[in-house]
Scaffold this active site. Structure first.
Site, PDB file in Angstrom:
ATOM      1  N   SER A 672       0.916  -1.471   0.114  1.00  0.00           N
ATOM      2  CA  SER A 672       0.120  -0.184  -0.077  1.00  0.00           C
ATOM      3  C   SER A 672       0.723   1.333  -0.358  1.00  0.00           C
ATOM      4  CB  SER A 672      -1.169  -0.004   1.341  1.00  0.00           C
ATOM      5  OG  SER A 672      -0.468   0.394   1.939  1.00  0.00           O
ATOM      6  N   LYS A 715      -6.098   3.953   9.290  1.00  0.00           N
ATOM      7  CA  LYS A 715      -4.561   4.340   8.540  1.00  0.00           C
ATOM      8  C   LYS A 715      -4.913   6.077   8.806  1.00  0.00           C
ATOM      9  CE  LYS A 715      -2.977   1.517   5.567  1.00  0.00           C
ATOM     10  NZ  LYS A 715      -3.316   0.758   4.258  1.00  0.00           N
TER      11      LYS A 715
END
Ligand code: ADP
Length: 794
Positions: A672, A715
């Site tokens: 990611s 996140k």
């Protein structure tokens, strides 16, 4: 005739008989010496009263025996042992001297001589024989030899003397026989005395027999038992009987399934045959103890009332709305279909977010007992399923051990850290666990140690994990996953105020009024002293505050403590964490990436340096393979778009590129960071600065597409914590924004992107590239990473 006289106490000597006796009295010893030295006879006569120590004439019987001293033996001390032989009867006429020994005038007495025994005498002799024979039989002390001596004679006087000499009789009786000079009369007297003695002996025998009989009937058992005990304890086998019986009683009393009872009875039989201290018996005992301790069929009454459960969950936990709903749904199904078995809940989330405490509340709400079983680091199947009991130190597995601890057969077993199971050559604990969790199989769960099946079908299993990624697939498929995520600071504040602080106050014995702590102080603690997804450290810090308060109250500094944002430092010491002094100025080659770890979200910076060189690429910062490949993919993409991105087309020949992620000690992996690396590379190659209030996440393909990622909630929280304003995220993740905490959502700006170009457009200070359609056919479309592989971090 004058001769020395010796007074006898308790003794009588008859003519023609030998007698040994000890002499102690001084006068007696002198008399003996005198007789011995002169070879003269000695007159032995009994004294009437044994207690008189210096007898005079009146204290002695008139008739005694004139004897010869045969032997004198001096014994240690002043005693003398002497052997004398009686000669004839004599009468003491007078004592001429009493000092230093007795000297008396003695007249010898003649016995009338009898020519022949009359038949009457003969009959008397015979009957005396018989009597004596009987007497010898009865008397344990008599030797058979004495009979022969008697039989050899037909002299009634001698027979009477002999028998009188040899049997114990009262001194008075013996004296009477001694004094009788007529032999037949004497024998008659003896015969009478003998028959009396015999009758007494018979009676004695009778009494003894009766006593023995009594003992035999009432006390024999007791003696035998006592003896047995002594023998057993000598052999170290004591307690055996009662222990075996105790086990038998317990087995009978416990509500065991027949198969189990049978097995245990056999084990007890085996135990009974083993020596008490043997190793085998210890194994058997251990096994029996454990089996009997297990709660066979012992259930707590389960109550499932969704409303009551809701109250408990709400009272004990702040927020967690979705989690609570899911749990209540689960309970509702259980309420409607109690026969439905084998559902397993899995609570996933970072540490300290309340997974364990939710499980505890579920136990309370359903009235089940709770046992925690930690699976972290379990790598041996035997830890789940136990060792066979023949192994040294064998134990049941953790499941059965948990049941034992819980003490009921329908507890809530909390399997902690199911994501940390490992497997090795000793078998796969996950497959054993599968059997435990499988509602079809666990009614007859077999533990190697127990050997008999144990029914686990009434157990409610709840597992916890930090990540789903490392949970073996078959296990995961069997569980209903409920995710718990990090708390925002505001949530932490509520949890601290409403739950943690009251708990800690109580634990420290403080009243609410004794410790005041302002909201700002709690915020300060959260920001300056903790950096975590959950509230564990916060809980510890609050405990520290309570300790300090308790201390100051006890030491009399004040009745109450007040903690404000300003005084937190005086209580907890200097701040641990400072707001990152991040450069807010745009930077070249530095990009804020967002990562997800097991302990929550984190912001990671990617740094790229470009230096003249020969086209080498270096990747550092403890990166995993997936992350390295993702960086290469980014490079490849940039090469294919070099001119459009404003990058010198030959850069891959003339420059070396170094990609680094700080905190090199922390391993990082996952795809990611693709957009992050790509952006940093473009910035470094073009010299265009990157905005530092922007954070991003997203996987890229070789052709510049941005693919969705996981862990968005965590996140975005990390982004907010680190002071970001904007988050660039894959357009495909937009749906997940629903999940995000409203506080976070309103504080951040989200930019959904489909292409890397859009990322660059938003992150770089001056946009360098317009959105250009990918050059079809140039490179085949391909994800940098096949979907579905396990990433530690995304
Ligand atoms: P985990 O099992 O997820 O690691 P714990 O259940 O041990 O976390 O939680 C740590 C502490 O935080 C416990 O004292 C728990 O009661 C408390 N806690 C966590 N979340 C909440 C919440 N939402 N409301 C109240 N207390 C909470």
């Amino acid at each position: 005739m004058s001769m020395p006289v010796l007074a006898l106490r308790g003794l009588t000597i008859f003519p023609n008989m030998l007698l040994h006796f000890d002499v102690g009295r001084d006068a007696s010893i002198r008399a003996l010496d005198r007789a011995m030295s002169e070879g003269a006879p000695l007159f032995l006569v009994a004294q009437k009263d044994l207690s008189v120590s210096e007898p005079g004439f009146a204290d002695l019987y008139p008739i005694g025996t004139i004897s010869q001293v045969r032997q004198i033996l001096r014994l240690p001390g002043d005693n003398v042992r002497v052997m004398v032989e009686g000669s004839t009867r004599g009468r003491l006429l007078d004592l001429v001297r009493t000092e230093p020994y007795l000297q008396g005038e003695v007249e010898e007495l003649e016995e009338p001589v009898q020519a022949r025994n009359t038949p009457r005498t003969e009959a008397l002799i015979r009957s005396t024989y018989e009597l004596f024979e009987h007497y010898v039989e009865l008397s344990p002390r008599m030797n058979g030899d004495v009979l022969i001596q008697v039989m050899a004679s037909d002299d009634p006087g001698y027979i009477a003397d002999y028998i009188a000499q040899n049997i114990p009789m009262r001194v008075g009786d013996k004296q009477a026989i001694l004094e009788e000079l007529r032999p037949v009369r004497r024998l008659e007297k003896l015969s009478q005395a003998l028959s009396r003695e015999t009758a007494i002996l018979e009676l004695e025998h009778d009494i003894q027999g009766k006593v023995r009989e009594h003992l035999a009937s009432s006390q024999r058992d007791y003696y035998l038992r006592e003896q047995l005990k002594v023998l057993q304890s000598e052999l170290g086998e004591g307690e055996g009987d009662s222990e075996i019986q105790e086990y038998r009683d317990k087995i009978a009393a416990a509500k065991l399934p027949e198969e189990v009872a049978e097995k245990l009875r056999k084990e007890v039989d085996r135990l009974a045959k083993q020596p008490y201290n043997s190793a085998e018996s210890a194994v058997s005992r251990n096994y029996l103890d454990l089996c009997l301790e297990l709660p066979w069929g012992k259930k707590t009454r389960e109550r499932i009332q969704v409303e009551a459960a809701r109250k408990i969950l709400d009272a004990e936990h702040y927020g967690l709305r979705k989690v609570k709903e899911r749990i209540l749904e689960f309970l509702a199904v259980k309420q409607l279909a109690p026969q439905l078995k084998g559902q397993v809940l899995c609570l996933v989330g970072p540490p300290g977010v309340g997974k364990t405490s939710i499980a505890m509340s579920v136990a309370r709400a359903t009235g089940r007992k709770l046992a925690r079983i930690s699976l972290g680091g379990v790598h041996d199947e035997a830890e789940i399923r136990g060792h066979r009991k023949t192994y040294v130190g064998a134990m049941p597995g953790r499941i059965i051990e948990g049941i034992r601890r819980a003490g009921s057969c329908n507890p809530l077993l909390l399997l902690d850290e199911i994501d940390k199971l490992a497997s090795n050559i000793h078998g796969d604990p996950a497959s054993a666990l599968l059997e435990v969790l499988d509602g079809e199989q666990n009614a007859t769960f077999r533990d190697n140690f127990l050997e008999v099946p144990f029914d686990l079908s009434d157990v409610l299993f709840i597992t916890t994990a930090n990540t789903l990624e490392t949970i073996p697939r078959p296990l995961l498929d069997r569980m209903e996953v409920i995710e718990l995520s990090s708390y925002t600071d505001e949530e932490k504040l509520h949890i601290a105020k409403e739950h943690l602080l009251p708990k800690e106050l109580k634990r420290h014995g403080l009243k609410k009024s004794q410790l005041r702590i302002t909201d700002d102080a709690i915020r300060e603690i959260i920001r300056g002293y903790t950096r975590e997804s959950g509230v564990r450290v916060l809980e510890r810090q609050l405990a520290a505050v309570c300790r300090k308060a308790a201390m100051s109250i006890v030491s009399g500094e004040g009745k109450r403590s007040n903690v404000t944002a300003g005084t937190v430092e005086t209580v907890l010491g200097p701040r641990r964490y400072h707001p990152d002094r991040r450069d807010v100025e745009p930077q070249v080659g530095v990009v804020n990436g967002l990562a997800w770890t097991q302990v929550g979200g984190e912001m990671l910076q990617a740094e790229v340096n470009v230096v003249p060189g020969s086209g080498k690429i270096e990747l550092t910062g403890n990166l995993g393979d997936v992350m390295k490949e993702s960086a290469r993919a980014a490079l490849s993409y940039i090469r294919s778009r070099a001119s459009r991105l404003g990058v010198e087309p030959n850069f891959y020949k003339t420059r070396d590129i170094h990609v680094h992620f700080p905190e090199g000690a922390v391993p990082k992996d996952g795809p990611s960071a693709g957009v992050t690396v790509a952006t940093a590379m473009v910035s470094a190659l073009t010299g265009i600065p990157v905005r530092q209030d922007v954070a991003m996440t997203g996987e890229i393909t070789l052709r510049g597409r941005v693919l969705p990622i996981g862990g968005l909630r965590e996140k975005t929280m990390a982004a907010l914590r680190n002071g970001m304003r904007t988050v660039i995220l894959p357009a495909d993740n937009m749906g997940d924004l629903e999940e995000i905490d409203p506080d976070v959502r309103s504080a951040l700006r989200f930019i959904p992107v489909e292409q890397v170009d859009e990322v660059l457009a938003n992150a770089l200070l001056t946009p360098t590239a317009q959105s250009v359609p990918p050059e079809l056919g140039q490179v085949p479309e391909q994800s940098t990473q096949p979907r579905g592989t396990v990433d530690l971090k995304q």
